[in-house]
Write an enzyme that holds these catalytic residues in place. Structure first.
Site, PDB file in Angstrom:
ATOM      1  N   ASP A 193      -7.687  -7.627   1.438  1.00 52.57           N
ATOM      2  CA  ASP A 193      -6.722  -7.675   2.548  1.00 52.57           C
ATOM      3  C   ASP A 193      -7.467  -7.271   3.808  1.00 52.57           C
ATOM      4  OD1 ASP A 193      -6.407  -4.491   2.135  1.00 52.57           O
ATOM      5  OD2 ASP A 193      -5.566  -5.098   4.086  1.00 52.57           O
TER       6      ASP A 193
ATOM      7  N   ASP B 136       0.863  -1.167   0.000  1.00 54.82           N
ATOM      8  CA  ASP B 136       0.000   0.000   0.000  1.00 54.82           C
ATOM      9  C   ASP B 136       0.905   1.224   0.000  1.00 54.82           C
ATOM     10  OD1 ASP B 136      -2.718   1.262   2.082  1.00 54.82           O
ATOM     11  OD2 ASP B 136      -2.209   1.556  -0.010  1.00 54.82           O
TER      12      ASP B 136
ATOM     13  N   HIS C  45      -4.009 -20.882  12.036  1.00 54.97           N
ATOM     14  CA  HIS C  45      -5.388 -21.319  11.762  1.00 54.97           C
ATOM     15  C   HIS C  45      -6.220 -20.219  11.111  1.00 54.97           C
ATOM     16  CE1 HIS C  45      -9.372 -22.891  11.907  1.00 54.97           C
ATOM     17  NE2 HIS C  45      -9.729 -21.737  12.467  1.00 54.97           N
TER      18      HIS C  45
ATOM     19  N   CYS D  14     -11.208 -28.095   9.358  1.00 54.35           N
ATOM     20  CA  CYS D  14      -9.983 -27.425   8.907  1.00 54.35           C
ATOM     21  C   CYS D  14      -8.822 -28.411   8.939  1.00 54.35           C
ATOM     22  CB  CYS D  14      -9.679 -26.241   9.835  1.00 54.35           C
ATOM     23  SG  CYS D  14      -8.162 -25.364   9.422  1.00 54.35           S
TER      24      CYS D  14
ATOM     25  N   CYS E 223      -5.531 -27.398   8.789  1.00 56.95           N
ATOM     26  CA  CYS E 223      -4.270 -26.681   9.056  1.00 56.95           C
ATOM     27  C   CYS E 223      -3.481 -27.416  10.129  1.00 56.95           C
ATOM     28  CB  CYS E 223      -4.575 -25.243   9.485  1.00 56.95           C
ATOM     29  SG  CYS E 223      -4.983 -25.026  11.228  1.00 56.95           S
TER      30      CYS E 223
ATOM     31  N   CYS F 289      -5.094 -27.365  13.641  1.00 53.99           N
ATOM     32  CA  CYS F 289      -6.265 -28.223  13.823  1.00 53.99           C
ATOM     33  C   CYS F 289      -5.927 -29.694  13.701  1.00 53.99           C
ATOM     34  CB  CYS F 289      -7.351 -27.859  12.812  1.00 53.99           C
ATOM     35  SG  CYS F 289      -8.047 -26.229  13.133  1.00 53.99           S
TER      36      CYS F 289
HETATM   37  C1  LIG Z   1      -9.201  -1.486   7.416  1.00 51.96           C
HETATM   38  N1  LIG Z   1      -9.919  -0.704   6.472  1.00 51.96           N
HETATM   39  C2  LIG Z   1      -9.258  -0.088   5.465  1.00 51.96           C
HETATM   40  N2  LIG Z   1      -7.932  -0.229   5.204  1.00 51.96           N
HETATM   41  C3  LIG Z   1      -7.695   0.611   4.161  1.00 51.96           C
HETATM   42  C4  LIG Z   1      -6.505   0.907   3.501  1.00 51.96           C
HETATM   43  C5  LIG Z   1      -5.223   0.300   3.970  1.00 51.96           C
HETATM   44  C6  LIG Z   1      -5.023  -1.086   3.689  1.00 51.96           C
HETATM   45  C7  LIG Z   1      -3.680  -1.302   4.364  1.00 51.96           C
HETATM   46  O1  LIG Z   1      -3.764  -0.927   5.739  1.00 51.96           O
HETATM   47  C8  LIG Z   1      -3.688  -2.016   6.608  1.00 51.96           C
HETATM   48  O2  LIG Z   1      -4.977  -2.409   7.037  1.00 51.96           O
HETATM   49  C9  LIG Z   1      -5.496  -1.503   8.026  1.00 51.96           C
HETATM   50  C10 LIG Z   1      -3.051  -3.055   5.795  1.00 51.96           C
HETATM   51  O3  LIG Z   1      -1.675  -2.941   6.090  1.00 51.96           O
HETATM   52  C11 LIG Z   1      -0.966  -2.560   4.900  1.00 51.96           C
HETATM   53  C12 LIG Z   1       0.124  -3.556   4.690  1.00 51.96           C
HETATM   54  C13 LIG Z   1      -0.477  -1.146   4.980  1.00 51.96           C
HETATM   55  O4  LIG Z   1      -1.893  -2.611   3.833  1.00 51.96           O
HETATM   56  C14 LIG Z   1      -3.202  -2.672   4.369  1.00 51.96           C
HETATM   57  C15 LIG Z   1      -6.507   1.901   2.484  1.00 51.96           C
HETATM   58  N3  LIG Z   1      -5.322   2.228   1.853  1.00 51.96           N
HETATM   59  C16 LIG Z   1      -5.343   3.225   0.938  1.00 51.96           C
HETATM   60  N4  LIG Z   1      -4.200   3.576   0.306  1.00 51.96           N
HETATM   61  N5  LIG Z   1      -6.485   3.900   0.574  1.00 51.96           N
HETATM   62  C17 LIG Z   1      -7.675   3.585   1.131  1.00 51.96           C
HETATM   63  O5  LIG Z   1      -8.710   4.245   0.792  1.00 51.96           O
HETATM   64  C18 LIG Z   1      -7.722   2.545   2.139  1.00 51.96           C
HETATM   65  C19 LIG Z   1      -8.925   2.204   2.768  1.00 51.96           C
HETATM   66  C20 LIG Z   1      -8.891   1.238   3.792  1.00 51.96           C
HETATM   67  N6  LIG Z   1      -9.868   0.771   4.615  1.00 51.96           N
HETATM   68 ZN   LIG Z   2      -7.275 -24.866  11.403  1.00 51.87          ZN
END
Ligand SMILES: CNc1nc2c(CC[C@H]3O[C@@H](OC)[C@@H]4OC(C)(C)O[C@@H]43)c3nc(N)[nH]c(=O)c3cc2[nH]1
Ligand SMILES: [Zn+2]
Length: 374
Positions: A268, A93, A337, A306, A308, A311
């Protein structure tokens, strides 16, 4: 040169797609769940564990790796794949989200976003050009543009102004790394809050610039679940047909299945790794809180459905004991898990799309996770 198509659709079930994404470090079968590796590791598990649970592609974090150990250092060590010994695809990201979510002290301007390191208070400026340079140093297979993710609940005027900045930044990222410039893919991020017209405007502007893939950003940031589902249903099928579609930061098992039925390919979420560390385990029968007294003498596996390592090998009684005793092994076994559960879920979705049975899979997940509904 004309870039070969990096994404192929192999089967459909309604809006759901079974696809294949090619990257410099191998192909990714979609729909896919991507474990989050925040500072160069998926917390509590090693690359061998990740392979064992079926991880294909993992997430790295530009913001954290830039601050520590430094993207230049990682480049000198041969790039993130070599540094962390993960030879599969990596998506990073851009760091914009982390700047907004980790820092009160930040200044947002046309040039970029100024912030102070949460580690030592030093001042930094992320510009579109800078975040492309960082991700090139890391060598990730999929880079994300620098965007502004408006906080959930932002008013329409703010969201409208913000999406213009996000588009201008996306254009600067593309100019810094034009299509065909290298083996890394660059994905655009659609913003526009909970407003269908602003979402369509953001998408049209990004599609006009042209990216290898498109993400839906600005969701799972505190908005009502019904609003997220409404935007997801409106925008999922509208994203470019022949490019991979990534729903950022989502989500619960039901959110993921809902995303898939609305045409999303990549997901993710920190839920499986974060909740593993607080004893909340995802199973075929719903959530299991392993610290509950009822498991003290329960010799059965965490999830009979599962296969894994956790488990196959340990009882609930033992997993509860490790958690209550705060044994480090608890984090590893619980994470193995939970990741396997989320990875198996998307693997089952791939099969369901090929068989035309996505509706049945969604009904099964909705029944196991009733609390996840809108
Ligand atoms: C939890 N909800 C949520 N996460 C978002 C993300 C980040 C996604 C990244 O943040 C982390 O999750 C919290 C993860 O760790 C890394 C490795 C940084 O990548 C994942 C977003 N990133 C960008 N650039 N733009 C967005 O509009 C955006 C919206 C989101 N909504
Ligand atoms: Zn499992």
């Amino acid at each position: 040169m004309e870039r070969q198509n990096i994404f192929t659709i192999l089967a459909r079930d309604g809006h759901a797609r079974r696809g294949r994404l090619s990257t410099a470090h191998g192909t990714v079968e979609t729909p896919v769940f991507m474990p989050v590796g925040t500072v160069g590791s998926v917390k509590a598990v090693c690359p061998a564990d990740l392979k064992d649970v079926g991880a294909q592609i993992i997430l790295g974090n530009t913001y954290h790796l830039y601050l520590r150990p430094g993207d230049e250092l990682v480049a000198r060590r041969g790039g993130l794949h070599r540094f962390m010994r993960w030879d599969g695809p990596i998506l990073t990201d851009s760091g914009g989200f982390q700047v907004f979510s980790l820092n009160e002290l930040r200044r947002l301007g046309e040039e970029g976003v100024e912030f102070r390191s949460h580690l030592d208070g030093s001042r930094h400026l992320f510009t579109p050009e800078k975040v492309v340079s960082i991700q090139r140093n890391l060598g990730s297979d999929v880079m994300m543009v620098l965007d502004e993710c408006p906080p959930g609940g932002s008013d329409r005027d703010y969201v409208a102004r913000s999406l213009g900045l996000t588009t201008r930044w996306a254009r600067r990222c593309r100019e810094a790394y034009p299509a065909g410039a290298g083996e890394q893919h660059l994905f655009g991020i659609v913003q526009g809050g909970i407003y269908e017209d602003l979402r369509e405007e953001s998408l049209a502007q990004l599609a006009g610039i042209g990216f290898e893939g498109y993400a839906l950003g600005g969701l799972s940031v505190g908005e009502k679940k019904a609003d997220m589902y409404r935007i997801l249903a409106h925008m999922g099928p509208r994203l470019p047909e022949n490019a991979p579609r990534y729903l950022m930061g989502v989500g619960t098992p039901l959110d993921i299945v809902t995303g898939i039925e609305n045409g999303i390919d990549m997901f993710d979420c920190v839920l499986p790794t974060r909740n593993a560390r607080n004893g909340t385990l995802y199973t075929s029968q719903g959530k299991v809180n392993i610290k509950r007294a009822e498991f003290r003498e329960d010799d059965s596996p965490l999830d009979p459905a599962c296969s894994c390592y956790t488990c196959r090998t340990f009882s609930r009684a033992y997993l509860r004991h490790l958690y209550v005793a705060k044994e480090i092994l608890s984090f590893r076994l619980n994470t193995i898990h939970n990741l396997r559960y989320f990875l198996d879920l998307t693997a089952r979705a791939r099969t369901a799309i090929e068989a035309g049975t996505m509706a049945a899979l969604k009904a099964e997940i909705a029944a196991a996770y009733p609390e996840d509904g809108a």
